[in-house]
Design an enzyme around this catalytic site. Structure first.
Site, short mmCIF file in Angstrom:
data_model
loop_
_atom_site.label_atom_id
_atom_site.label_comp_id
_atom_site.label_asym_id
_atom_site.label_seq_id
_atom_site.Cartn_x
_atom_site.Cartn_y
_atom_site.Cartn_z
CG ASN A 9 -1.84 1.24 1.39
OD1 ASN A 9 -1.76 2.10 0.43
ND2 ASN A 9 -2.19 1.27 2.59
CE LYS A 11 -0.12 3.44 4.63
NZ LYS A 11 0.00 3.69 6.00
CG HIS A 95 -5.69 1.59 4.83
ND1 HIS A 95 -5.42 2.46 5.80
CD2 HIS A 95 -4.76 0.83 5.05
CE1 HIS A 95 -4.08 2.32 6.27
NE2 HIS A 95 -3.75 1.21 5.57
CD GLU A 97 -3.12 5.60 6.56
OE1 GLU A 97 -2.99 5.54 5.38
OE2 GLU A 97 -2.09 5.02 7.17
CD GLU A 167 -3.38 -2.72 7.14
OE1 GLU A 167 -2.49 -2.98 6.57
OE2 GLU A 167 -3.97 -1.97 7.05
N GLY A 173 2.26 2.13 10.72
CA GLY A 173 3.15 3.14 10.65
C GLY A 173 3.70 3.60 11.69
CB SER A 213 5.08 -1.89 11.99
OG SER A 213 4.60 -0.70 12.27
C1 PEP Z 1 -0.63 0.08 6.07
O1 PEP Z 1 -0.99 1.23 5.84
O2 PEP Z 1 -1.61 -0.64 5.34
C2 PEP Z 1 0.39 -0.65 6.79
C3 PEP Z 1 0.46 -1.75 7.06
O3 PEP Z 1 1.57 0.51 6.96
P1 PEP Z 1 2.77 0.09 7.80
O4 PEP Z 1 3.30 -1.16 7.04
O5 PEP Z 1 3.92 1.15 7.30
O6 PEP Z 1 2.77 0.00 9.08
#
Ligand code: PEP
Length: 251
Positions: A9, A11, A95, A97, A167, A173, A213
């Site tokens: 992803n 973003k 997602h 966000e 997630e 993040g 992460s």
């Molecule tokens: C995400 O935004 O779907 C995600 C998992 O981000 P990160 O790997 O940076 O935590």
């Protein structure tokens, strides 16, 4: 046997030129022996360039969002058919966000999951609890509800296609990853919820990614959990070497 799926992803990162470059570097890093479905999800403006870059590679293209309508007066939105025209095969839906900043809900996610399936896109439906919810002991309640409401009435056969991404919001993040035990516990709960919704066959077939992460250093341990079928990767997907290492950790 479920085929693992690792999706990046991106973003709001990467111009069209940068996307082309990143995809070529990822493709160059793959051995060709990977047994994992590999997807990159660039911003909309980089999709056309990315579609050219993924030609003749095993890399598939995903969108980060869709509008559930075919066309119409929806300023600023993109329809599934428009994405398919650019070679898009997958779509991230709800997602965290999008839930946090754009008011997306389980109900709006359900409309998008249905639209994705109808138009032939593979939905990657995101669920996960916030830190506050985890600390209040509400993880199981919140995640089960997201699965039940966001996938309500989806036919059993569709679970062979659609993907669920667990997630935990507190791990996205932040550099703070769920332990493999924490991930497995929630993935097993999600699979049990799918079983209750659509039957054992659907539950066995549905792929459940972990996201939050994930890095080359922790991917293999998380992906080794019995109910984890790959990952949805944010930050580490923006660098070819780390994304390839994560893909290869999945199988
Ligand atoms: C995400 O935004 O779907 C995600 C998992 O981000 P990160 O790997 O940076 O935590």
């Amino acid at each position: 046997m479920r085929t693992p799926i690792v999706a990046g992803n991106w973003k709001m990162h990467k111009t069209a030129a940068e996307a082309r470059e990143l995809i070529s570097s990822i493709a160059a890093g793959l051995s060709g022996e990977e047994k994992t479905e590999i997807v990159v999800c660039p911003p909309f403006t980089a999709l056309a360039a990315s579609a050219e870059a993924v030609e003749d590679t095993p890399i598939r293209l995903g969108a980060q969002n869709i509008n559930p309508h075919d066309s119409g007066a929806y300023t600023g939105e993109i329809a599934p058919g428009m994405l398919k025209e650019h070679g898009v095969t997958h779509a991230i839906i709800a997602h965290s966000e999008r839930r946090q900043y754009y008011g997306e809900t389980n109900a709006s996610a359900l409309e998008k999951v249905k639209a994705a399936l109808t138009s032939g896109l593979v939905p990657i439906y995101c669920v996960g609890e916030t830190l506050e919810q985890r600390e209040a002991g509400e993880t199981a309640f919140v995640v089960e509800r997201q699965v039940r409401e966001g996938l309500a009435g989806i036919p059993a056969d569709a679970f062979k296609i659609l993907v669920i991404a667990y997630e935990p919001v507190w791990a996205i993040g932040t550099g703070r990853t769920a332990t493999s035990e924490q991930a497995q516990e929630v993935h097993a709960l999600i699979r049990a919820t799918v079983s209750a919704l659509a039957g054992v066959e659907a539950a066995d077939a549905v792929r459940i990614q972990y996201g939050g992460s994930v890095k080359p250093a922790n991917a293999a341990e998380i992906f080794a959990q019995p109910d984890v079928d790959g990952g949805l990767i944010g930050g580490a997907a923006l660098e070819a070497k780390s994304f390839v290492a994560i893909v290869q950790a999945a199988g």
